[in-house]
Design a protein around this motif. Structure first.
Motif, PDB file in Angstrom:
ATOM      1  N   GLY A  75      17.429  64.669 -16.930  1.00 54.83           N
ATOM      2  CA  GLY A  75      16.202  63.713 -17.054  1.00 54.83           C
ATOM      3  C   GLY A  75      15.809  63.146 -15.766  1.00 54.83           C
ATOM      4  O   GLY A  75      14.551  63.017 -15.720  1.00 54.83           O
ATOM      5  N   THR A  76      16.584  62.766 -14.729  1.00 55.27           N
ATOM      6  CA  THR A  76      16.077  62.215 -13.648  1.00 55.27           C
ATOM      7  C   THR A  76      15.386  62.908 -12.918  1.00 55.27           C
ATOM      8  O   THR A  76      14.290  62.709 -12.477  1.00 55.27           O
ATOM      9  N   MET A  77      16.075  64.224 -12.659  1.00 47.94           N
ATOM     10  CA  MET A  77      15.084  65.186 -12.016  1.00 47.94           C
ATOM     11  C   MET A  77      13.775  65.604 -12.887  1.00 47.94           C
ATOM     12  O   MET A  77      12.935  66.000 -11.958  1.00 47.94           O
ATOM     13  N   GLN A  78      14.006  65.807 -13.898  1.00 49.65           N
ATOM     14  CA  GLN A  78      12.567  66.118 -14.700  1.00 49.65           C
ATOM     15  C   GLN A  78      11.645  65.132 -14.396  1.00 49.65           C
ATOM     16  O   GLN A  78      10.381  65.388 -14.290  1.00 49.65           O
ATOM     17  N   ARG A  79      11.870  63.625 -14.536  1.00 50.14           N
ATOM     18  CA  ARG A  79      10.783  62.783 -14.101  1.00 50.14           C
ATOM     19  C   ARG A  79      10.405  62.978 -12.750  1.00 50.14           C
ATOM     20  O   ARG A  79       9.142  62.748 -12.609  1.00 50.14           O
ATOM     21  N   LEU A  80      11.112  63.149 -11.826  1.00 45.02           N
ATOM     22  CA  LEU A  80      10.795  63.420 -10.393  1.00 45.02           C
ATOM     23  C   LEU A  80       9.799  64.655 -10.277  1.00 45.02           C
ATOM     24  O   LEU A  80       8.663  64.578  -9.726  1.00 45.02           O
ATOM     25  N   VAL A  81      10.441  65.729 -10.855  1.00 47.91           N
ATOM     26  CA  VAL A  81       9.297  67.031 -10.992  1.00 47.91           C
ATOM     27  C   VAL A  81       8.072  66.730 -11.703  1.00 47.91           C
ATOM     28  O   VAL A  81       7.147  67.231 -11.009  1.00 47.91           O
ATOM     29  N   ALA A  82       8.224  66.012 -12.834  1.00 47.70           N
ATOM     30  CA  ALA A  82       6.861  65.550 -13.498  1.00 47.70           C
ATOM     31  C   ALA A  82       5.958  64.922 -12.561  1.00 47.70           C
ATOM     32  O   ALA A  82       4.551  65.054 -12.366  1.00 47.70           O
ATOM     33  N   ASP A  83       6.608  63.783 -11.822  1.00 52.23           N
ATOM     34  CA  ASP A  83       5.566  63.316 -10.849  1.00 52.23           C
ATOM     35  C   ASP A  83       5.072  63.969  -9.806  1.00 52.23           C
ATOM     36  O   ASP A  83       4.152  63.944  -9.231  1.00 52.23           O
ATOM     37  N   LEU A  84       6.331  64.969  -9.349  1.00 55.29           N
ATOM     38  CA  LEU A  84       5.605  65.809  -8.135  1.00 55.29           C
ATOM     39  C   LEU A  84       4.573  66.651  -8.563  1.00 55.29           C
ATOM     40  O   LEU A  84       3.514  67.002  -7.998  1.00 55.29           O
ATOM     41  N   GLY A  85       4.818  67.245  -9.815  1.00 53.27           N
ATOM     42  CA  GLY A  85       3.490  67.976 -10.506  1.00 53.27           C
ATOM     43  C   GLY A  85       2.414  67.502 -10.571  1.00 53.27           C
ATOM     44  O   GLY A  85       1.249  67.938 -10.377  1.00 53.27           O
ATOM     45  N   ARG A  86       2.247  66.312 -10.847  1.00 52.67           N
ATOM     46  CA  ARG A  86       1.182  65.202 -11.158  1.00 52.67           C
ATOM     47  C   ARG A  86       0.654  65.105  -9.536  1.00 52.67           C
ATOM     48  O   ARG A  86      -0.753  64.836  -9.584  1.00 52.67           O
ATOM     49  N   TYR A  87       1.380  65.198  -8.825  1.00 49.73           N
ATOM     50  CA  TYR A  87       0.858  64.822  -7.216  1.00 49.73           C
ATOM     51  C   TYR A  87       0.053  66.266  -6.950  1.00 49.73           C
ATOM     52  O   TYR A  87      -1.208  65.919  -6.582  1.00 49.73           O
ATOM     53  N   VAL A  88       0.702  67.351  -7.122  1.00 49.14           N
ATOM     54  CA  VAL A  88      -0.036  68.687  -6.863  1.00 49.14           C
ATOM     55  C   VAL A  88      -0.992  68.717  -7.712  1.00 49.14           C
ATOM     56  O   VAL A  88      -2.331  69.133  -6.961  1.00 49.14           O
ATOM     57  N   SER A  89      -1.259  68.517  -8.987  1.00 50.61           N
ATOM     58  CA  SER A  89      -2.418  68.587  -9.887  1.00 50.61           C
ATOM     59  C   SER A  89      -3.688  67.722  -9.424  1.00 50.61           C
ATOM     60  O   SER A  89      -4.804  68.035  -9.254  1.00 50.61           O
ATOM     61  N   LYS A  90      -3.229  66.384  -9.368  1.00 55.41           N
ATOM     62  CA  LYS A  90      -4.235  65.414  -9.351  1.00 55.41           C
ATOM     63  C   LYS A  90      -4.112  64.461  -8.019  1.00 55.41           C
ATOM     64  O   LYS A  90      -5.112  63.787  -8.151  1.00 55.41           O
ATOM     65  N   GLY A  91      -3.144  64.720  -7.507  1.00 51.94           N
ATOM     66  CA  GLY A  91      -3.373  63.824  -6.279  1.00 51.94           C
ATOM     67  C   GLY A  91      -2.516  62.356  -6.349  1.00 51.94           C
ATOM     68  O   GLY A  91      -2.554  61.394  -5.260  1.00 51.94           O
ATOM     69  N   VAL A  92      -1.713  62.103  -7.506  1.00 51.17           N
ATOM     70  CA  VAL A  92      -1.373  60.861  -7.728  1.00 51.17           C
ATOM     71  C   VAL A  92      -0.024  60.929  -7.221  1.00 51.17           C
ATOM     72  O   VAL A  92       1.078  61.683  -7.170  1.00 51.17           O
ATOM     73  N   LYS A  93       0.266  59.846  -6.041  1.00 45.31           N
ATOM     74  CA  LYS A  93       1.444  59.878  -5.281  1.00 45.31           C
ATOM     75  C   LYS A  93       2.625  59.538  -6.107  1.00 45.31           C
ATOM     76  O   LYS A  93       2.647  58.749  -7.105  1.00 45.31           O
ATOM     77  N   VAL A  94       3.799  59.962  -5.631  1.00 44.37           N
ATOM     78  CA  VAL A  94       5.312  59.561  -6.270  1.00 44.37           C
ATOM     79  C   VAL A  94       5.672  58.377  -5.976  1.00 44.37           C
ATOM     80  O   VAL A  94       5.665  57.973  -4.568  1.00 44.37           O
ATOM     81  N   ASP A  95       6.047  57.619  -6.889  1.00 41.19           N
ATOM     82  CA  ASP A  95       6.667  56.345  -6.622  1.00 41.19           C
ATOM     83  C   ASP A  95       7.758  56.399  -5.695  1.00 41.19           C
ATOM     84  O   ASP A  95       8.952  57.411  -6.194  1.00 41.19           O
ATOM     85  N   LYS A  96       8.115  55.651  -4.747  1.00 43.05           N
ATOM     86  CA  LYS A  96       9.356  55.834  -3.747  1.00 43.05           C
ATOM     87  C   LYS A  96      10.666  55.355  -4.421  1.00 43.05           C
ATOM     88  O   LYS A  96      11.482  55.622  -3.831  1.00 43.05           O
ATOM     89  N   ARG A  97      10.616  54.691  -5.546  1.00 45.86           N
ATOM     90  CA  ARG A  97      11.653  54.190  -6.267  1.00 45.86           C
ATOM     91  C   ARG A  97      12.440  55.355  -6.795  1.00 45.86           C
ATOM     92  O   ARG A  97      13.636  55.318  -7.041  1.00 45.86           O
ATOM     93  N   HIS A  98      11.904  56.681  -6.701  1.00 47.17           N
ATOM     94  CA  HIS A  98      12.761  57.700  -7.125  1.00 47.17           C
ATOM     95  C   HIS A  98      13.960  57.890  -6.247  1.00 47.17           C
ATOM     96  O   HIS A  98      14.992  58.670  -6.529  1.00 47.17           O
ATOM     97  N   PHE A  99      13.664  57.640  -5.078  1.00 48.85           N
ATOM     98  CA  PHE A  99      14.714  57.993  -3.923  1.00 48.85           C
ATOM     99  C   PHE A  99      15.475  56.775  -3.721  1.00 48.85           C
ATOM    100  O   PHE A  99      16.341  57.044  -2.424  1.00 48.85           O
ATOM    101  N   GLY A 100      15.609  55.782  -4.243  1.00 50.89           N
ATOM    102  CA  GLY A 100      16.358  54.644  -3.905  1.00 50.89           C
ATOM    103  C   GLY A 100      16.185  54.015  -2.815  1.00 50.89           C
ATOM    104  O   GLY A 100      14.883  54.217  -2.121  1.00 50.89           O
ATOM    105  N   PRO A 101      16.829  53.118  -2.205  1.00 55.14           N
ATOM    106  CA  PRO A 101      17.911  52.831  -2.546  1.00 55.14           C
ATOM    107  C   PRO A 101      18.030  51.906  -3.792  1.00 55.14           C
ATOM    108  O   PRO A 101      17.259  51.023  -4.282  1.00 55.14           O
ATOM    109  N   TRP A 102      19.279  52.194  -4.829  1.00 54.36           N
ATOM    110  CA  TRP A 102      19.414  51.432  -6.049  1.00 54.36           C
ATOM    111  C   TRP A 102      20.457  50.373  -6.113  1.00 54.36           C
ATOM    112  O   TRP A 102      21.252  50.406  -5.177  1.00 54.36           O
ATOM    113  N   ALA A 103      20.434  49.608  -7.068  1.00 55.54           N
ATOM    114  CA  ALA A 103      21.195  48.552  -7.111  1.00 55.54           C
ATOM    115  C   ALA A 103      22.482  48.839  -7.471  1.00 55.54           C
ATOM    116  O   ALA A 103      22.770  50.011  -8.075  1.00 55.54           O
ATOM    117  N   ASP A 104      23.578  48.136  -7.149  1.00 57.24           N
ATOM    118  CA  ASP A 104      24.979  48.789  -7.406  1.00 57.24           C
ATOM    119  C   ASP A 104      25.276  48.707  -9.059  1.00 57.24           C
ATOM    120  O   ASP A 104      26.006  49.542  -9.242  1.00 57.24           O
TER     121      ASP A 104
END
Length: 152
Positions: A75-104
């Motif tokens: 699911g985590t990778m699916q959300r990232l791939v979906a956002d990347l796909g939206r970027y390719v199709s429509k130019g909507v940039k991907v949220d940087k929070r996909h890449f952390g850093p994350w809270a402990d």
């Protein structure tokens, strides 16, 4: 700023995927066939994601859980791939929070299970990428005491 074509955006998104595939657990890379996942444009101009394990094309615009016989990620990778796909199709940039850093408290700060050093290598590799929205999130304005009193 010039408008990018789908093909240019696809190349940028595939570069992000290559950085992810080169580090840590090597998501998007299938060692058995030395194959890395990538976005493709179909003959009709539709954006599809070629899964590294199944070697099948996935419609990234589809809502809900994708067919596990086509998409091998979770699911985590699916959300990232979906956002990347939206970027390719429509130019909507991907949220940087996909890449952390994350809270402990969130998977001990290692959502992808890459380890802190390897995840930092991914972040360093994609730093400055056109794909990612690097702007800091906007803070929600806090209501003043008068606004709170008026709302009551």
């Amino acid at each position: 700023m010039t408008k990018q074509t789908r093909a240019e955006r696809m190349a940028h998104a595939n570069e992000v995927i290559r950085h992810i595939a080169a580090h840590g657990r090597r998501f998007f890379h299938y060692a058995k066939h030395d194959r890395t996942a990538a976005f493709e444009l179909t003959a009709s101009g539709r954006v599809r994601f070629r899964d590294e394990c199944t070697d099948l094309l996935v419609d990234t615009g589809r809502e809900g859980r994708w067919n596990p016989q086509k998409f091998s990620g979770g699911g985590t990778m699916q959300r990232l791939v979906a956002d990347l796909g939206r970027y390719v199709s429509k130019g909507v940039k991907v949220d940087k929070r996909h890449f952390g850093p994350w809270a402990d408290w969130k998977c001990d700060g290692d959502v992808w299970g890459y380890g802190f050093e390897e995840m930092q290598k991914v972040r360093d590799g994609i730093a400055g990428s056109d794909v990612i929205d690097w702007t800091p999130p906007m803070k929600q304005p806090t209501p003043s005491a008068t606004q709170e009193a008026a709302a009551i």
